[in-house]
Design a protein around this motif. Sequence first.
Motif, PDB file in Angstrom:
ATOM      1  N   GLY A  74       6.515   1.739   3.794  1.00 54.46           N
ATOM      2  CA  GLY A  74       5.712   0.790   4.557  1.00 54.46           C
ATOM      3  C   GLY A  74       4.658   0.168   3.674  1.00 54.46           C
ATOM      4  N   SER A  75       4.079  -0.918   4.138  1.00 51.11           N
ATOM      5  CA  SER A  75       2.983  -1.556   3.402  1.00 51.11           C
ATOM      6  C   SER A  75       2.131  -2.326   4.399  1.00 51.11           C
ATOM      7  CB  SER A  75       3.524  -2.505   2.318  1.00 51.11           C
ATOM      8  OG  SER A  75       4.252  -3.564   2.912  1.00 51.11           O
ATOM      9  N   CYS A  76       0.913  -2.640   3.971  1.00 49.80           N
ATOM     10  CA  CYS A  76       0.053  -3.445   4.840  1.00 49.80           C
ATOM     11  C   CYS A  76      -0.853  -4.324   4.005  1.00 49.80           C
ATOM     12  CB  CYS A  76      -0.765  -2.561   5.784  1.00 49.80           C
ATOM     13  SG  CYS A  76      -2.169  -1.770   5.015  1.00 49.80           S
ATOM     14  N   LEU A  90       7.257  -2.397   7.826  1.00 53.54           N
ATOM     15  CA  LEU A  90       7.993  -1.146   7.665  1.00 53.54           C
ATOM     16  C   LEU A  90       9.372  -1.434   7.084  1.00 53.54           C
ATOM     17  CD1 LEU A  90       5.739   0.198   9.263  1.00 53.54           C
ATOM     18  CD2 LEU A  90       7.466   1.327  10.660  1.00 53.54           C
ATOM     19  N   SER A  91       9.787  -0.592   6.137  1.00 56.14           N
ATOM     20  CA  SER A  91      11.099  -0.760   5.522  1.00 56.14           C
ATOM     21  C   SER A  91      12.213  -0.496   6.531  1.00 56.14           C
ATOM     22  CB  SER A  91      11.255   0.195   4.341  1.00 56.14           C
ATOM     23  OG  SER A  91      12.594   0.177   3.868  1.00 56.14           O
ATOM     24  N   VAL A 142       1.265   5.357  11.388  1.00 53.70           N
ATOM     25  CA  VAL A 142      -0.114   5.863  11.344  1.00 53.70           C
ATOM     26  C   VAL A 142      -0.679   5.712   9.929  1.00 53.70           C
ATOM     27  CG1 VAL A 142      -1.580   7.914  11.593  1.00 53.70           C
ATOM     28  CG2 VAL A 142       0.182   7.437  13.289  1.00 53.70           C
ATOM     29  N   HIS A 143       0.155   5.977   8.930  1.00 61.00           N
ATOM     30  CA  HIS A 143      -0.259   5.828   7.530  1.00 61.00           C
ATOM     31  C   HIS A 143      -0.738   4.398   7.256  1.00 61.00           C
ATOM     32  CE1 HIS A 143       0.240   7.117   3.189  1.00 61.00           C
ATOM     33  NE2 HIS A 143       0.121   5.796   3.059  1.00 61.00           N
ATOM     34  N   GLU A 144       0.072   3.428   7.686  1.00 62.31           N
ATOM     35  CA  GLU A 144      -0.305   2.034   7.438  1.00 62.31           C
ATOM     36  C   GLU A 144      -1.477   1.595   8.308  1.00 62.31           C
ATOM     37  OE1 GLU A 144       0.774   0.745   4.820  1.00 62.31           O
ATOM     38  OE2 GLU A 144       2.354   2.239   4.519  1.00 62.31           O
ATOM     39  N   LEU A 145      -1.544   2.109   9.534  1.00 61.12           N
ATOM     40  CA  LEU A 145      -2.701   1.811  10.387  1.00 61.12           C
ATOM     41  C   LEU A 145      -3.983   2.324   9.736  1.00 61.12           C
ATOM     42  CD1 LEU A 145      -1.146   2.742  13.846  1.00 61.12           C
ATOM     43  CD2 LEU A 145      -2.041   0.471  13.240  1.00 61.12           C
TER      44      LEU A 145
END
Length: 199
Positions: free
Chosen positions: A121-123, A132-133, A149-152
């Motif tokens: 994922g990336s943001c 998201l991949s 949650v990680h990207e949030l």
Amino acid sequence: MPADPPHRAADPQRRTVASPQSRASATSAVEVRRSSRRRRTVSAYREGDRTVVLIPARMSEAEERRWVTVMLDKLAAQESKRMLGDDELAERAERLSAQYLGGRARPASVRWVTNQNTRWGSCTPAEGSIRLSHRLQGMPEYVIDYVLVHELAHLLVPGHGPSFWELLTAYPRTERARGYLEGVVAADRLPHLPAARSE
């Protein structure tokens, strides 16, 4: 992972074990059937309100526990193959932000992309966008939720310092999801050997 039919002729040892606490399991009971006819393969299938896991008789209890978890995750992934659309993904991100981050992370957009082959994922915090991949599609829900949650959390804390990981402790399946993704990466790096090789 094909769902093999039960091997009745081998008179497998059977026992019911408690299902690991996981949303990946849609059933309340797991029955492990050991068979001397099985040498290496492990398979699982749903039978009514339980999940049946077929394993070689010689497996240790530790191996049995590990394989039960692996097979529950695989079945759950197969059963949730229906791809979430971008709108559903955005709704899910909103729910996760409210549940684990006090609603402070508010993405402007959340979508699947097919051009991320080295990241899950990336943001872009400045734009409030999360990507998201597509490789996550079909993985257990708790894994997709972890990446969301990680990207949030990155919308609130850009780097991977202590304050970032402190936010991630709110999500109870962080370590399990990270282990799952590390396993996927490791499996991709293994040489593809014939299934019938000798031990």
